[in-house]
Write an enzyme that holds these catalytic residues in place. Sequence first.
Site, PDB file in Angstrom:
ATOM      1  N   LEU A 181       0.815  -1.199  -0.237  1.00 34.21           N
ATOM      2  CA  LEU A 181       0.167   0.060  -0.089  1.00 34.21           C
ATOM      3  C   LEU A 181       0.846   1.301   0.003  1.00 34.21           C
ATOM      4  O   LEU A 181       2.254   1.197   0.338  1.00 34.21           O
ATOM      5  CB  LEU A 181      -0.803  -0.270   1.326  1.00 34.21           C
ATOM      6  CG  LEU A 181      -1.765  -1.382   1.271  1.00 34.21           C
ATOM      7  CD1 LEU A 181      -2.343  -1.545   2.721  1.00 34.21           C
ATOM      8  CD2 LEU A 181      -2.615  -1.332   0.263  1.00 34.21           C
ATOM      9  N   PRO A 182       0.308   2.455  -0.330  1.00 31.48           N
ATOM     10  CA  PRO A 182       1.179   3.595  -0.496  1.00 31.48           C
ATOM     11  C   PRO A 182       2.010   4.072   0.875  1.00 31.48           C
ATOM     12  O   PRO A 182       3.435   4.238   0.612  1.00 31.48           O
ATOM     13  CB  PRO A 182       0.076   4.896  -0.817  1.00 31.48           C
ATOM     14  CG  PRO A 182      -0.863   3.831  -1.327  1.00 31.48           C
ATOM     15  CD  PRO A 182      -1.074   2.774  -0.635  1.00 31.48           C
ATOM     16  N   LYS A 241      15.411   0.400   4.823  1.00 30.63           N
ATOM     17  CA  LYS A 241      14.669   0.975   3.420  1.00 30.63           C
ATOM     18  C   LYS A 241      14.787   2.428   2.975  1.00 30.63           C
ATOM     19  O   LYS A 241      15.294   2.966   1.872  1.00 30.63           O
ATOM     20  CB  LYS A 241      13.195   0.296   3.430  1.00 30.63           C
ATOM     21  CG  LYS A 241      12.466   0.948   2.241  1.00 30.63           C
ATOM     22  CD  LYS A 241      12.826   0.436   0.723  1.00 30.63           C
ATOM     23  CE  LYS A 241      11.980   1.384  -0.208  1.00 30.63           C
ATOM     24  NZ  LYS A 241      12.563   1.013  -1.357  1.00 30.63           N
TER      25      LYS A 241
END
Length: 302
Positions: free
Chosen positions: A66-67, A172
């Site tokens: 998801l965003p 990340k």
Amino acid sequence: MTTSVGFIGVGNMGNPMAGNVLKAGFPLTVFDKHAPAMANLVGAGAKAGGSAADVVDRSEIVLTCLPASPDVEAAYLEPGGLVERARPGMILIDLSSVLPSTPRTIEPRARARGVHFLEAPVSGGVSGARAATLAVMVGGDAAVLERARPVLRALGPNVFHVGAVGAGNTVKAINNMMSCVNALAMMEGVAVGLKAGLDPMTIYEVVKASSGSSKSLERLPTAIVPRKFDPGFKVRLMNKDLETFTAIAKELHVPVSFANVAQRYEQMAMAAGLADQDTSVVMTLIERLAAIEPPAGGKPGA
Ligand code: NAD
């Protein structure tokens, strides 16, 4: 029996990743709130879930892509959400790039219900998602990762266990800051080269064989020269990742500077109405600032 897998959020990244889970032979149910995003996967043999809850009911392992943090927290934690709906023993894995506080909030809530939760943000872009060459940065229980590894292995060969939940999204954010700074340094360098009358492909060939090379340089022939700014990776998502990086740095009292410069470019692009274009579109703004004529037939900056 083969593990049944669910995939929620099949946009630019989720779609090719879900396709590779299917190709690896896992029975797959998909759901996206934008229904047309599921069509190619259903055509390839996936079942279309009627809702996120329906995907959970049909699956043993559920992946989400998801965003951003608010989307992930809503999907997992709202009443009737994934954590409440999941059965004890199930594994929920979030592949989205989010604030480390998001998996740190979700994991204990899942554990309290006997449900396993891993974060597993990925890197390698849409091309890496298609080619199943993504790097997967897993935070959470190592034993749970071993159960889920065959599914994650379908996304790419480099599945790293990096620590407890939160560690995956920390590494990340570090990666994306470095990638964005590399890309913008390349764009500024190319702008100077263009103004000096150099051919961009000459710059590409020379730098590729020299010490200024990076993966970002590949955007020159693939996006900037052909003026191909369809995402790919949306400006608004990179802006979010830089925000995550600076939030982590602030919390740890580490003075950082490049992320702030890079984020100014992403915010300029958002203000110019380019939030849903590929991050390479920032080049058009740099060209405008430098009064560089776009190539014949090329799209001007906003
Ligand atoms: P995207 O906007 O293309 O896709 C997101 C999808 O999620 C959309 O199809 C949207 O309809 C769907 N969605 C949103 N909320 C939903 C909900 N509640 N239920 C069901 N579906 C829902 O974004 P993307 O590029 O695929 O990125 C997804 C995540 O992966 C982001 O966190 C991004 O930062 C990360 N990421 C992207 C790339 C890239 O190159 N695009 C690379 C690595 C990581």
